[in-house]
Design a protein around this motif. Sequence first.
Motif, PDB file in Angstrom:
ATOM      1  N   ALA A 194       0.835  -1.436  -0.098  1.00  0.00           N
ATOM      2  CA  ALA A 194       0.224  -0.380  -0.122  1.00  0.00           C
ATOM      3  C   ALA A 194       1.196   0.999   0.184  1.00  0.00           C
ATOM      4  N   ASN A 195       1.894   1.044   0.493  1.00  0.00           N
ATOM      5  CA  ASN A 195       2.993   2.584   0.433  1.00  0.00           C
ATOM      6  C   ASN A 195       3.755   2.750  -0.720  1.00  0.00           C
ATOM      7  N   PHE A 196       3.253   1.627  -1.118  1.00  0.00           N
ATOM      8  CA  PHE A 196       4.303   2.021  -2.813  1.00  0.00           C
ATOM      9  C   PHE A 196       3.248   2.481  -3.680  1.00  0.00           C
ATOM     10  N   GLY A 197       2.418   1.759  -3.650  1.00  0.00           N
ATOM     11  CA  GLY A 197       0.864   1.524  -4.019  1.00  0.00           C
ATOM     12  C   GLY A 197       1.090   3.755  -3.842  1.00  0.00           C
ATOM     13  N   ALA A 198       0.757   4.513  -2.757  1.00  0.00           N
ATOM     14  CA  ALA A 198       0.555   5.699  -2.417  1.00  0.00           C
ATOM     15  C   ALA A 198       0.986   6.264  -3.075  1.00  0.00           C
ATOM     16  N   LEU A 199       2.411   5.817  -3.023  1.00  0.00           N
ATOM     17  CA  LEU A 199       3.605   6.778  -3.621  1.00  0.00           C
ATOM     18  C   LEU A 199       4.085   6.969  -5.054  1.00  0.00           C
ATOM     19  N   ALA A 200       3.351   6.021  -5.994  1.00  0.00           N
ATOM     20  CA  ALA A 200       3.217   5.673  -7.291  1.00  0.00           C
ATOM     21  C   ALA A 200       2.148   6.934  -7.946  1.00  0.00           C
ATOM     22  N   GLU A 201       1.391   6.906  -6.866  1.00  0.00           N
ATOM     23  CA  GLU A 201      -0.162   7.517  -6.951  1.00  0.00           C
ATOM     24  C   GLU A 201       0.034   9.331  -6.589  1.00  0.00           C
ATOM     25  N   LEU A 202       1.471   9.587  -5.845  1.00  0.00           N
ATOM     26  CA  LEU A 202       1.450  10.960  -4.860  1.00  0.00           C
ATOM     27  C   LEU A 202       2.448  11.175  -6.160  1.00  0.00           C
ATOM     28  N   TRP A 203       3.291  10.691  -6.485  1.00  0.00           N
ATOM     29  CA  TRP A 203       4.017  11.176  -7.786  1.00  0.00           C
ATOM     30  C   TRP A 203       3.103  11.076  -9.079  1.00  0.00           C
ATOM     31  N   GLN A 204       2.388  10.702  -9.246  1.00  0.00           N
ATOM     32  CA  GLN A 204       1.370  11.092 -11.004  1.00  0.00           C
ATOM     33  C   GLN A 204       0.752  12.126 -10.418  1.00  0.00           C
ATOM     34  N   ARG A 205       0.260  12.519  -9.521  1.00  0.00           N
ATOM     35  CA  ARG A 205      -0.505  13.898  -9.220  1.00  0.00           C
ATOM     36  C   ARG A 205       0.540  14.776  -8.943  1.00  0.00           C
ATOM     37  N   GLU A 206       1.329  14.662  -8.781  1.00  0.00           N
ATOM     38  CA  GLU A 206       2.640  15.616  -8.234  1.00  0.00           C
ATOM     39  C   GLU A 206       3.342  15.760  -9.788  1.00  0.00           C
ATOM     40  N   ALA A 207       2.635  14.912 -11.206  1.00  0.00           N
ATOM     41  CA  ALA A 207       2.562  15.628 -12.422  1.00  0.00           C
ATOM     42  C   ALA A 207       1.691  16.799 -12.793  1.00  0.00           C
ATOM     43  N   ASP A 208       0.931  15.550 -12.387  1.00  0.00           N
ATOM     44  CA  ASP A 208      -0.852  16.912 -12.883  1.00  0.00           C
ATOM     45  C   ASP A 208      -0.780  17.190 -11.896  1.00  0.00           C
ATOM     46  N   GLY A 209      -0.208  17.805 -10.976  1.00  0.00           N
ATOM     47  CA  GLY A 209      -0.121  19.010 -10.097  1.00  0.00           C
ATOM     48  C   GLY A 209      -1.759  19.187  -9.275  1.00  0.00           C
ATOM     49  N   ALA A 210      -1.806  17.878  -9.309  1.00  0.00           N
ATOM     50  CA  ALA A 210      -2.500  18.133  -8.074  1.00  0.00           C
ATOM     51  C   ALA A 210      -1.904  17.781  -6.681  1.00  0.00           C
ATOM     52  N   PRO A 211      -2.333  17.868  -5.801  1.00  0.00           N
ATOM     53  CA  PRO A 211      -2.088  18.671  -4.276  1.00  0.00           C
ATOM     54  C   PRO A 211      -1.626  16.403  -3.612  1.00  0.00           C
ATOM     55  N   GLY A 212      -0.595  16.270  -3.211  1.00  0.00           N
ATOM     56  CA  GLY A 212       0.311  15.537  -2.791  1.00  0.00           C
ATOM     57  C   GLY A 212      -0.634  15.207  -0.983  1.00  0.00           C
ATOM     58  N   ASP A 213      -1.773  15.014  -1.153  1.00  0.00           N
ATOM     59  CA  ASP A 213      -3.099  15.172   0.289  1.00  0.00           C
ATOM     60  C   ASP A 213      -4.120  13.942   0.433  1.00  0.00           C
ATOM     61  N   PHE A 214      -3.512  13.038   0.709  1.00  0.00           N
ATOM     62  CA  PHE A 214      -4.553  12.054   0.570  1.00  0.00           C
ATOM     63  C   PHE A 214      -4.880  10.354   1.326  1.00  0.00           C
ATOM     64  N   ILE A 215      -5.640  10.011   1.061  1.00  0.00           N
ATOM     65  CA  ILE A 215      -5.415   8.958   2.187  1.00  0.00           C
ATOM     66  C   ILE A 215      -5.842   7.803   0.252  1.00  0.00           C
ATOM     67  N   HIS A 216      -4.833   6.719   0.586  1.00  0.00           N
ATOM     68  CA  HIS A 216      -5.108   5.965  -0.378  1.00  0.00           C
ATOM     69  C   HIS A 216      -5.514   4.134  -0.281  1.00  0.00           C
ATOM     70  N   VAL A 217      -6.284   3.814  -0.145  1.00  0.00           N
ATOM     71  CA  VAL A 217      -6.419   2.452  -0.193  1.00  0.00           C
ATOM     72  C   VAL A 217      -6.366   1.335  -1.277  1.00  0.00           C
ATOM     73  N   SER A 218      -6.254   0.774  -1.371  1.00  0.00           N
ATOM     74  CA  SER A 218      -6.201  -0.918  -2.472  1.00  0.00           C
ATOM     75  C   SER A 218      -6.580  -1.665  -1.279  1.00  0.00           C
ATOM     76  N   ALA A 219      -6.366  -3.034  -2.720  1.00  0.00           N
ATOM     77  CA  ALA A 219      -7.692  -4.129  -2.023  1.00  0.00           C
ATOM     78  C   ALA A 219      -7.374  -5.128  -3.315  1.00  0.00           C
ATOM     79  N   GLU A 220      -6.642  -6.117  -2.259  1.00  0.00           N
ATOM     80  CA  GLU A 220      -5.996  -7.759  -2.939  1.00  0.00           C
ATOM     81  C   GLU A 220      -7.379  -8.316  -1.977  1.00  0.00           C
ATOM     82  N   VAL A 221      -7.057  -9.455  -2.115  1.00  0.00           N
ATOM     83  CA  VAL A 221      -7.095 -10.501  -0.776  1.00  0.00           C
ATOM     84  C   VAL A 221      -7.596  -9.678   0.368  1.00  0.00           C
ATOM     85  N   GLY A 222      -6.504  -9.117   0.872  1.00  0.00           N
ATOM     86  CA  GLY A 222      -6.667  -8.106   1.635  1.00  0.00           C
ATOM     87  C   GLY A 222      -7.357  -6.238   1.768  1.00  0.00           C
ATOM     88  N   ILE A 223      -7.137  -5.859   2.250  1.00  0.00           N
ATOM     89  CA  ILE A 223      -6.926  -4.326   2.018  1.00  0.00           C
ATOM     90  C   ILE A 223      -5.928  -3.668   2.967  1.00  0.00           C
TER      91      ILE A 223
END
Length: 399
Positions: A194-223
Amino acid sequence: MAIPAPSSQREMRQRNLSRVLYAVAGAGHVSRATVAARIGLTRASVSTLVEELLRAGFLVELGPGRSGGVGRPGNALALTDLGPCGIGAEIGVDHLTVCAVDLRGQVRARQTEEAPNRGASPAAVLDRLGSLVERVTVDAGAAGLRPAGLAVAVPGLVTRSSTTVVRAPNLDWHDTDVAEHLSGPRPLTVDNEANFGALAELWQREADGAPGDFIHVSAEVGIGAAVVLDGELLRGRRGFAGELGHVPVEPDGPDCACGGSGCLEQYAGEAAVLSAAGVETHGAGGRSAALAELRARAERGDPGALAALRRAGRALGIALAAAVNLLDPRAVVLGGALAGLAPWLLPALEAELQRRTAAPGAVPELAVSVIGSEGPSLGAAHSVVRTVLSDPLPYAAAR
């Protein structure tokens, strides 16, 4: 966060080389003049830094290109698509994924293996992962790339600044040092998926000019979840922050692999939602086919599928309301398998947030990740790339 002043000439040089690389990375193709304007150095200083980076092979010149100002066009600069690359890997409950990402952020090689990892010994899983890493490394080498490091995403708790998985309930791993069993490039970094997924999201949002202030939730078997505040990943004292999947939403609910009961995973994890919807999870095509079937049933208006997704959305809303009240984020981002199911999860999730959020005004923005299930492996690979961009000197010396 303030950047401490460099304490030596070498640190100053390393910092300025890094600033140039990040300026070029953020623009794609850019002139020396534009780089100088963006980082606040003189054109002469930037030109000296650029020449060093060109000689070291980090930058290439693409020919004349306009900088957006007046005067003659300068040669456009870009990051090289050769040389150092990041190798990122993900260990899932039923799959392994490895990819190679170049300095431009492009995926240049990828290998995926669908296989049940729960119940297999860590040594056996990591041996298979090592074989995938080797194949990706060979493919990257054929494209003119060399690994600058390996980062591995795992669905469990990882001791901060270590390679030890303390507990991964859905893999049944305990106190496993990944470095002892995994061959491949070094240095090796291991972190929660989840940490690596959130970092990927952060860097994408930075590239798009979006604020880096969020909770990132992802799921596989667990959450899994990760919290990013003011552009920084919140890790916690031991590195265990973000275990949203084990927040109880029904204290007297079913037992969870973590040892608790009524955890969010038991209502909104993939396995729980598929089971509640009556979707077979052991048929041909495995997990991907089961999720596609669930989505197809939801699109057809199947009552069982819709009820299961409403229940999952409600449970997510209950758990996230506690996090929102505690942290006051700007956005909640759904990633992984949740992204594909967002149309049916979000109404119940938003209703619970509206009902349970204490602060006045609108609830946080509810967004769907554009990265999806590739987030952990991409975040892992990009973390290696950013290590190179942040301190290029050691990699230049290796040329």
